[in-house]
Design a protein around this motif. Structure first.
Motif, PDB file in Angstrom:
ATOM      1  N   LYS A   1       0.857  -1.191   0.000  1.00  0.00           N
ATOM      2  CA  LYS A   1       0.000   0.000   0.000  1.00  0.00           C
ATOM      3  C   LYS A   1       0.892   1.239   0.000  1.00  0.00           C
ATOM      4  O   LYS A   1       2.015   1.222   0.486  1.00  0.00           O
ATOM      5  CB  LYS A   1      -0.897   0.012   1.229  1.00  0.00           C
ATOM      6  N   LEU A   2       0.375   2.316  -0.566  1.00  0.00           N
ATOM      7  CA  LEU A   2       1.100   3.575  -0.579  1.00  0.00           C
ATOM      8  C   LEU A   2       1.105   4.198   0.809  1.00  0.00           C
ATOM      9  O   LEU A   2       0.169   4.020   1.587  1.00  0.00           O
ATOM     10  CB  LEU A   2       0.454   4.548  -1.568  1.00  0.00           C
ATOM     11  N   VAL A   3       2.170   4.939   1.092  1.00  0.00           N
ATOM     12  CA  VAL A   3       2.269   5.671   2.351  1.00  0.00           C
ATOM     13  C   VAL A   3       1.847   7.110   2.069  1.00  0.00           C
ATOM     14  O   VAL A   3       2.422   7.772   1.190  1.00  0.00           O
ATOM     15  CB  VAL A   3       3.714   5.624   2.903  1.00  0.00           C
ATOM     16  N   VAL A   4       0.843   7.605   2.795  1.00  0.00           N
ATOM     17  CA  VAL A   4       0.323   8.955   2.588  1.00  0.00           C
ATOM     18  C   VAL A   4       1.444   9.979   2.796  1.00  0.00           C
ATOM     19  O   VAL A   4       2.194   9.916   3.766  1.00  0.00           O
ATOM     20  CB  VAL A   4      -0.856   9.252   3.542  1.00  0.00           C
ATOM     21  N   GLY A   5       1.565  10.887   1.825  1.00  0.00           N
ATOM     22  CA  GLY A   5       2.573  11.942   1.885  1.00  0.00           C
ATOM     23  C   GLY A   5       3.911  11.566   1.272  1.00  0.00           C
ATOM     24  O   GLY A   5       4.756  12.433   1.039  1.00  0.00           O
ATOM     25  N   LYS A   6       4.115  10.293   1.006  1.00  0.00           N
ATOM     26  CA  LYS A   6       5.383   9.842   0.417  1.00  0.00           C
ATOM     27  C   LYS A   6       5.372  10.068  -1.093  1.00  0.00           C
ATOM     28  O   LYS A   6       4.346   9.926  -1.745  1.00  0.00           O
ATOM     29  CB  LYS A   6       5.625   8.370   0.720  1.00  0.00           C
ATOM     30  N   GLN A   7       6.551  10.419  -1.650  1.00  0.00           N
ATOM     31  CA  GLN A   7       6.660  10.626  -3.090  1.00  0.00           C
ATOM     32  C   GLN A   7       7.326   9.405  -3.718  1.00  0.00           C
ATOM     33  O   GLN A   7       8.308   8.882  -3.191  1.00  0.00           O
ATOM     34  CB  GLN A   7       7.461  11.879  -3.422  1.00  0.00           C
ATOM     35  N   TYR A   8       6.777   8.973  -4.845  1.00  0.00           N
ATOM     36  CA  TYR A   8       7.268   7.814  -5.573  1.00  0.00           C
ATOM     37  C   TYR A   8       7.695   8.256  -6.967  1.00  0.00           C
ATOM     38  O   TYR A   8       7.142   9.196  -7.528  1.00  0.00           O
ATOM     39  CB  TYR A   8       6.181   6.739  -5.684  1.00  0.00           C
ATOM     40  N   GLN A   9       8.653   7.538  -7.529  1.00  0.00           N
ATOM     41  CA  GLN A   9       9.156   7.846  -8.864  1.00  0.00           C
ATOM     42  C   GLN A   9       8.212   7.269  -9.922  1.00  0.00           C
ATOM     43  O   GLN A   9       7.892   6.082  -9.892  1.00  0.00           O
ATOM     44  CB  GLN A   9      10.556   7.267  -9.030  1.00  0.00           C
TER      45      GLN A   9
END
Length: 171
Positions: free
Chosen positions: A56-64
């Motif tokens: 799952k994605l982490v809220v606030g995290k930026q991914y490439q």
């Protein structure tokens, strides 16, 4: 002997297909960042909704960002560190997309993606082989609990249908 020859012919045909070069349309390669605003699932395949390690994605995290599924995209292909595999698809509504380059039309994949001597694919998240789908119908009927709903299995079991070849489903 005839059954053996048909089986051998089908396997040779499958080998020929697997050694042939096929071109397919890829997703649209791009670059940029994706900032998660929700804790959405990150899928290995957005069509099948597969997420083998429940990433799952982490809220606030930026991914490439690596690619989009089409020009007017709904899915974004991102790199998720720690996930197996790391390349995952997320719905664009799960965050904010910031692209660094213009989006171009999809291009056909070229056969020159094999760069090392082992002939393995060097493109992350890409595949370098195909699967030949064949079925031996009596084996299917033996292992599939058809519960009387497959007429071909009933015909094989009753001796009304003799199978003498493999069924080629595709590549």
């Amino acid at each position: 002997m005839r059954n053996y020859q048909q089986t051998l012919a089908a396997l040779c045909l499958g080998t020929l297909f697997s050694l042939s070069s096929f071109s397919s349309y890829a997703s649209i390669a791009t670059s940029g960042g994706f900032t998660a605003s929700q804790s959405c699932e990150a899928f290995q395949s957005f069509r099948k909704q597969t997420n083998p390690d429940d990433t799952k994605l982490v809220v606030g995290k930026q991914y490439q960002v690596k690619a989009l599924n089409e020009r007017d995209y709904r899915w974004v292909h991102i790199l998720v560190p720690g996930a197996q595999p790391a390349m995952r698809w997320v719905n664009k509504d799960c965050g904010t997309v910031n692209l660094n380059q213009t989006i171009s039309e999809p291009t056909k994949k070229q056969d020159n993606r094999y760069s090392n001597s082992r002939k393995s694919c060097s493109t992350v998240g890409d595949f370098d082989s195909y699967v030949l789908a064949l079925t031996w119908q009596p084996g299917f009927c033996e292992h599939f609990s058809y519960k009387g709903t497959k007429p071909e299995c009933n015909a094989i079991n009753d001796g009304k249908l003799k199978i003498t070849n493999l069924t080629l489903h595709g590549l």
